[in-house]
Design an enzyme around this catalytic site. Structure first.
Site, mmCIF file in Angstrom:
data_model
loop_
_atom_site.group_PDB
_atom_site.id
_atom_site.type_symbol
_atom_site.label_atom_id
_atom_site.label_comp_id
_atom_site.label_asym_id
_atom_site.label_seq_id
_atom_site.Cartn_x
_atom_site.Cartn_y
_atom_site.Cartn_z
ATOM 1 N N LYS A 1 0.810 -1.227 0.000
ATOM 2 C CA LYS A 1 0.000 0.000 0.000
ATOM 3 C C LYS A 1 0.842 1.276 0.000
ATOM 4 O O LYS A 1 0.418 2.317 -0.497
ATOM 5 C CB LYS A 1 -0.949 -0.007 1.197
ATOM 6 C CG LYS A 1 -2.009 -1.097 1.146
ATOM 7 C CD LYS A 1 -3.034 -0.835 0.066
ATOM 8 C CE LYS A 1 -4.173 -1.840 0.108
ATOM 9 N NZ LYS A 1 -5.068 -1.693 -1.065
ATOM 10 N N GLU B 1 -9.819 5.879 3.321
ATOM 11 C CA GLU B 1 -10.625 4.806 3.886
ATOM 12 C C GLU B 1 -9.685 3.637 4.125
ATOM 13 O O GLU B 1 -8.618 3.563 3.528
ATOM 14 C CB GLU B 1 -11.718 4.384 2.905
ATOM 15 C CG GLU B 1 -11.264 3.382 1.831
ATOM 16 C CD GLU B 1 -10.232 3.921 0.853
ATOM 17 O OE1 GLU B 1 -10.148 5.169 0.717
ATOM 18 O OE2 GLU B 1 -9.492 3.123 0.228
ATOM 19 N N SER C 1 1.586 -9.744 -0.845
ATOM 20 C CA SER C 1 1.282 -8.305 -0.798
ATOM 21 C C SER C 1 1.446 -7.688 0.590
ATOM 22 O O SER C 1 1.638 -6.486 0.717
ATOM 23 C CB SER C 1 -0.135 -8.062 -1.310
ATOM 24 O OG SER C 1 -1.057 -8.866 -0.606
#
Lengths: 266, 398
Positions: free
Chosen positions: B91, B113, B379
């Protein structure tokens, strides 16, 4: 000439402004919605906006969110609203406008939606998350069927967007009174005079002001700038408060009458 | 294929800008700023590159998982170690890019969010290092099951705003972030965490995340002198998978995305948008959706909060429809098993989201040849999930 256009013409000739209350279809249930529309008309509404409930209403504040949830719990769908409009048309000629979000309409099928709703006598459509850029197909169908498509402008709209939205809108142009979601009476007042002035320079179509208009005073002020005043959350809040109460129609009706009077007081 | 989306943000019939009018000028402003930044090689791109390398720790390694390979008795398995990037997930690639952009645009406030909390942590991190105040919307249910990330965000100086409507997960957190953005549109930059939302977000987030695929391509060519046969990644909104896939779109490489099968596809308690959804419009773009026949959005379920979402990025819908990528599902219990398995066999605790891709690897690899290469995007790391896995697992606390 369709009903919205005729209504605005008539009001203009009388030197009057339109009062447009908003209620969610099916909150607290469809029978009451039907009675509410007739009551609102009796109390001075010139048109009525019927909200189509959606699970994820990103342009709405808590009052209309909760109202949509109550309606969805009653399994309100576009098919049921179609029947509501059909039944209302047997009792009144007041212009009716649907306001909602795009996905239920897309799922229904745009052409099918326009065809069936214009057949039962719907006059206009506002889709909160559908800007003109994405509305070509829907608009084509709506134009063919004489269903008005009302797009929105806001205090951050550029001249370019004012032109686009004015050109795409039929019936009237919905001017949002601040940057934000519905029913936010805390919002500081934006300079609407300037925005309305800019819109008037570019179009002669009627302009309605909505969002956050919660009192007769606020309605009066909006009426001094525009051709129509839209009141949603303040009315829905009263429906929430008096739902299940035998005085619901009277309470909502009395409030609507105060708004209607304020809008056309000289 | 690499030239999508078109100017209006469409990937074939998918994508677009389905937003309230208030947001339209902001999207245009964002698109112009982004396209300018993209071409600004010596300015924006150089600065982002420096943050990615010296701050976030890129490039992340491409690790040959020897024990995994041996255990599966099939293809050679590599793991792209996004779990080793700063904050513990991919991210950060996107949030550094977007917060840097926000700063260049003169925005004074950041909102985001988050579902699993990884995007929230990554946004709070980027906002901290770039000196902007940050507020993160997070569903009550996700706050409950990702406590570690809530504490991290707070420590990083962000305010976590609980969202208690609907299913109290990622969908509602996005709704609230959008309402905030509409309200504070002049001052605020909305850092969307996946390849979803209105144009230009799906394109921009994909571009920022494609650093994963670009590195992977160079690394595998250096190690193996050839491209992999298969790329494997989990898909919620779809940012880590698209980031891996994108630089390989024109190669002969099979692209496989794994969605959340939850309690099973027949239970309606899952997040398998591409497998079970139909086309619709949510959160600003047209894509596959989990919805009922009236167009109301359904509640979803996954043990992995980052996959617990009824939508998916429009470019994934396009890749599915064109057949370029394939999408399969893995259930909660299969993901939980893979979570333990990878931990024990390779000493890597994966995020529950990434564990979905590992679970599918277990099915895929044994049927392949020894000289086939599979790359799995790992990830994120799984520290955030330890408590919840303890609650879910029949074997009790980890």
């Amino acid at each position: 000439m369709n009903r919205l256009e005729a209504k605005f013409k008539k009001l203009k000739s009388e030197g009057k402004k339109a009062f447009i209350p908003f209620i969610t279809a099916g909150d607290p249930n469809l029978e009451v919605t039907k009675s509410l529309v007739l009551e609102l008309e009796k109390r001075g509404a010139d048109m009525v906006e019927l909200g189509v409930p959606f699970s994820d209403p990103i342009a709405d504040g808590p009052v209309i969110q909760k109202s949509s949830q109550r309606a969805l719990k009653k399994r309100i769908s576009l098919l049921k609203i179609l029947e509501l409009v059909r039944q209302l048309r047997q009792k009144t000629t007041i212009p009716l406008v649907l306001m909602g979000y795009y996905n239920p309409i897309f799922k229904f099928g745009e052409a099918e939606f326009v065809k069936r709703f214009s057949q039962v006598g719907l006059d206009g459509l506002i889709v909160a998350d559908l800007p003109p850029e994405e509305a070509n197909d829907l608009k084509k169908e709506a134009d063919k069927n004489n269903l008005d498509t009302i797009f929105l402008l806001t205090p951050v709209s550029s001249e370019e967007r004012i032109k686009l939205v004015s050109a795409s809108s039929t019936g009237f142009i919905y001017c949002v009174s601040y940057t934000g979601i519905t029913g936010d009476a805390r919002k500081g007042e934006e300079d609407l005079k300037e925005l309305i002035g800019k819109i008037r320079m570019l179009t002669s179509k009627p302009i309605g002001i909505g969002f956050g208009i919660s009192s007769p005073q606020a309605a009066k002020k909006a009426a001094s700038l525009a051709d129509a005043v839209i009141v949603g959350s303040a009315i829905v809040k009263r429906i929430e408060k008096y739902r299940g109460n035998k005085n619901l129609l009277r309470e909502v009706g009395t409030f609507a009458e105060r708004l209607a009077r304020a809008i056309n007081v000289n | 294929m690499n030239y999508l989306p078109d100017k209006k943000g469409h990937f074939g019939q998918f994508g677009g800008k389905f937003v309230p009018e208030t947001v339209m000028p902001a999207l245009q402003e964002l698109e112009e700023a982004y396209l300018q930044a993209k071409e600004d090689k010596n300015g924006f791109q150089a600065e982002l590159q420096l943050y990615l390398s010296d701050y976030a720790g890129r490039p992340t390694p491409l690790y040959f998982a020897e024990r995994l390979t041996h255990n599966l008795k099939g293809a050679k398995v590599y793991l792209k170690r996004e779990d080793l990037a700063h904050t513990g997930a991919h991210k950060i690639n996107n949030t550094l890019g977007q917060v840097l952009l926000a700063k260049k645009m003169g925005k004074t406030r950041i909102i985001a969010e988050t579902g699993a909390g990884q995007h929230g942590v990554a946004t709070a991190t980027a906002a901290a290092v770039l000196g902007l105040p940050c507020q993160v919307y997070m569903g009550d249910e996700d706050i409950r099951r990702q406590k570690l990330n809530v504490s991290r965000m707070k420590l990083l100086g962000a305010e976590v705003i609980p969202v208690s409507s609907g299913s109290c997960t990622l969908k509602e957190a996005i709704n609230e972030a959008m309402r905030d953005w509409v309200t504070n549109i002049r001052s605020t930059y909305y850092v969307l965490g996946s390849v979803v939302g209105p144009h230009p977000y799906p394109m921009m987030v994909r571009d920022f995340q494609s650093v994963i695929g670009k590195e992977t391509r160079q690394q595998i060519l250096a190690k193996e002198k050839k491209l992999p046969g298969y790329l494997l990644a989990c898909v919620g909104g779809g940012s880590n998978s698209l980031g891996l896939f994108y630089p390989f779109l024109e190669d002969e490489v099979e692209l496989i995305g794994i969605e959340a099968g939850g309690l099973g596809l027949s239970t309606y308690r899952h997040g398998a948008t591409l497998a079970r959804g139909s086309i619709g419009v949510l959160h600003g773009s047209k894509s596959y959706l989990l919805q009922d026949r009236n167009g109301q959005i359904l509640f979803t379920h996954s043990v992995a909060p980052g996959l617990d979402y009824p939508g998916v990025g429009p470019e994934h819908s396009y890749l599915k429809e064109s057949g370029r990528a394939k999408y399969y599902t893995v259930t909660d219990s299969q993901a939980l098993e893979a979570f333990r398995w990878l931990s024990e066999i390779e000493g890597i605790i994966p995020a529950l989201e990434s564990a979905h891709a590992i679970a599918y690897l277990k099915k895929l690899a044994p049927g392949l040849k020894r000289d086939d290469i599979v790359i799995v995007n790992l990830s994120g790391r799984g520290d955030k999930d330890l408590e919840e896995v303890g609650n879910e697992s029949p074997r009790g606390k980890v």
